[in-house]
Design a protein around this motif. Structure first.
Motif, short mmCIF file in Angstrom:
data_model
loop_
_atom_site.label_atom_id
_atom_site.label_comp_id
_atom_site.label_asym_id
_atom_site.label_seq_id
_atom_site.Cartn_x
_atom_site.Cartn_y
_atom_site.Cartn_z
N ALA A 123 0.83 -1.20 0.00
CA ALA A 123 0.00 0.00 0.00
C ALA A 123 0.87 1.26 0.00
O ALA A 123 0.57 2.24 -0.70
CB ALA A 123 -0.93 -0.01 1.21
N TYR A 124 1.96 1.24 0.76
CA TYR A 124 2.85 2.40 0.81
C TYR A 124 3.62 2.56 -0.51
O TYR A 124 3.83 3.68 -0.98
CB TYR A 124 3.82 2.27 1.98
N LEU A 125 4.03 1.44 -1.10
CA LEU A 125 4.72 1.52 -2.38
C LEU A 125 3.79 2.05 -3.47
O LEU A 125 4.20 2.86 -4.31
CB LEU A 125 5.26 0.14 -2.78
N ASP A 126 2.55 1.60 -3.45
CA ASP A 126 1.59 2.10 -4.45
C ASP A 126 1.32 3.58 -4.27
O ASP A 126 1.08 4.30 -5.25
CB ASP A 126 0.28 1.31 -4.35
N ALA A 127 1.37 4.05 -3.02
CA ALA A 127 1.15 5.48 -2.77
C ALA A 127 2.35 6.32 -3.22
O ALA A 127 2.21 7.50 -3.53
CB ALA A 127 0.89 5.71 -1.28
N CYS A 128 3.51 5.69 -3.28
CA CYS A 128 4.75 6.43 -3.58
C CYS A 128 5.08 6.44 -5.07
O CYS A 128 5.62 7.42 -5.58
CB CYS A 128 5.90 5.81 -2.80
N PHE A 129 4.73 5.35 -5.79
CA PHE A 129 5.20 5.19 -7.16
C PHE A 129 4.05 5.02 -8.15
O PHE A 129 3.04 4.39 -7.83
CB PHE A 129 6.12 3.97 -7.27
#
Length: 448
Positions: A269-275
């Protein structure tokens, strides 16, 4: 269909990936080196075999090279012609390979290698085999210059060509069904598992980063070249998810239970929010993968950022080695790094010990400590001991409200102190592992 897609001619492979290609003439033979008809061994009939291969393929050697544009990115490109004596590496092939590496290094553009080879050319004996040393030297110089190298494995990619040009690249992509392995089909043990010598088998073993269908190869390769050559201009801020969430935990044990709650957001979820997009780096190149460690290069506003993210499981040695590989790549290419910490700790079973848990963790600590690029860390869940700290950036680690970071799990601490299991919550409070405790202790910079 998969095999047919891999058995492309050099020109067809170039057309598959390149928007434009300008071939370079082969370098002249070294002074004092005669261009023998039958090669350095005077192998009977070798000259005639070369002539037949040239007539059949339209090529004068087993490698074509030059300048190209892929996905809008200028690069140096080399492609093997398997139809020319099995794409084998001879002395003239070595000349062309070295010229392609030098072209990339001198122009400061990435190198793309489209590999399809059966190995070294036996009609040239040890002279052919020593070309691998020349290629290895050029590969070292390319790395020292901070120039990325992406290899695409076609069918087949075996022998010394796989063990230098292919496996020596920073990123290794492969076409579906391609035969990939150091041992070619005619020299393997009769009882060898054929699946181990495929692109898919090498992906499962951590030696290939992705298997890409031919139709998508140009786009994927273009995104890789963009990500590797456009480093984000500054450190990545810790990613933030939408929504307020709960307040800070009131006790150490509450921090632990919230971090272990299966409903809280995980690394993806954090990776999707970042990239906008993520390109995976798969495996430790030592035969291992860890699905609980996600590594790769992400595109953020069109710029490249390397990431390594724990996914809440006990991290295995292959996971640490893969993450260390990613951080070292970032350091060479000037890409900032984002790490996400979420693990109860390093895997501590017998298999993990045999696989080198200690050396792998040490390798990860060293990669982060030695990085000259900015590294940002966010603790998104459990921060279990040294297995979590190995990914943490000194001086630039942040924590979410649903996380904790501890020298040891409270249950294990209670056991070491010979306390009953029901004393774990009290021990958690003594460990001062809450996000706000970590800020007060100076372990993390702030709470996201």
């Amino acid at each position: 269909m998969a095999e047919a897609a891999g058995r492309l001619t050099a020109r067809a492979a170039i057309a598959l990936v390149a928007d434009a290609f300008t071939e370079h003439a082969p370098p002249p033979a070294a002074a004092g080196r005669p261009d023998e008809h039958d090669g350095p061994l005077a192998w009977e009939g070798y000259g005639e075999a070369r002539a037949r291969a040239a007539e059949r393929t339209g090529e004068s050697e087993s490698v074509v090279f030059g300048e190209a544009e892929v996905g809008g990115v200028r690069c140096a490109l080399l492609a093997f012609e398997f139809g020319f004596l099995g794409g084998s590496l001879g002395r003239r092939t070595g000349d062309r390979l070295c010229a392609a590496y030098r072209l990339a290094r001198e122009r400061g553009v990435p190198l793309v290698s489209l590999v399809a080879t059966g190995g070294s050319r036996m009609q040239e004996g040890m002279v052919a085999l020593t070309q691998l040393q020349r290629v290895a030297r050029e590969s070292v110089l390319l790395r020292e210059a901070g120039v990325p190298h992406v290899a695409v494995l076609r069918d087949p990619a075996t022998g010394g060509g796989w063990a230098t040009v292919g496996a020596g690249a920073d990123v290794v992509l492969a076409l579906p069904g391609a035969q990939v392995g150091f041992a070619g089909a005619r020299v393997r043990p009769a009882d060898a598992d054929p699946a181990a010598y495929t692109a898919e088998g090498q992906l499962a073993a951590g030696h290939v980063d992705a298997v890409v269908p031919p139709g998508g190869l140009r786009a994927v390769l273009g995104r890789w070249l963009t990500a590797l050559t456009r480093p984000a201009p500054a450190a990545v801020p810790p990613p933030v998810l939408p929504g307020g969430g709960e307040g800070l935990p009131g006790s150490g044990w509450e921090a632990v239970t919230r971090a272990r709650d299966p409903r809280r957001p995980r690394a993806e979820a954090y990776l999707d929010a970042c990239f906008e997009e993520r390109l995976p780096l798969t495996g430790d190149r030592c035969g291992g993968t860890d699905p609980g460690m996600l590594c790769g290069v992400g595109l953020r506003d069109g710029y490249g950022v390397v990431y390594a993210a724990q996914c809440g499981t006990a991290t295995r040695p292959a996971g640490y080695r893969t993450a260390a590989r990613a951080v070292r790549l970032a350091d060479r290419l000037g890409l900032p790094v984002l790490t996400l910490v979420d693990t109860p700790g390093a895997a501590n079973d017998a298999e993990a010990e045999r696989a080198g848990a200690g050396p792998a963790i040490a390798e990860m600590f060293a990669a982060v400590a030695g990085a000259r690029v900015p590294v940002t860390t966010l603790v998104v869940g459990e921060g279990g001991s040294g297995g979590a700290l190995a990914l943490a950036a000194p001086g630039n680690t942040w924590a979410t409200r649903d996380s904790y970071f501890s020298v040891i799990a409270p249950e294990l601490a209670a056991a070491i102190l010979k306390r009953p299991p029901q004393d774990a919550p009290r021990t958690a409070g003594q460990l001062r592992l809450r996000p706000q405790d970590l800020v007060e202790l100076g372990v993390v910079r702030g709470i996201v």
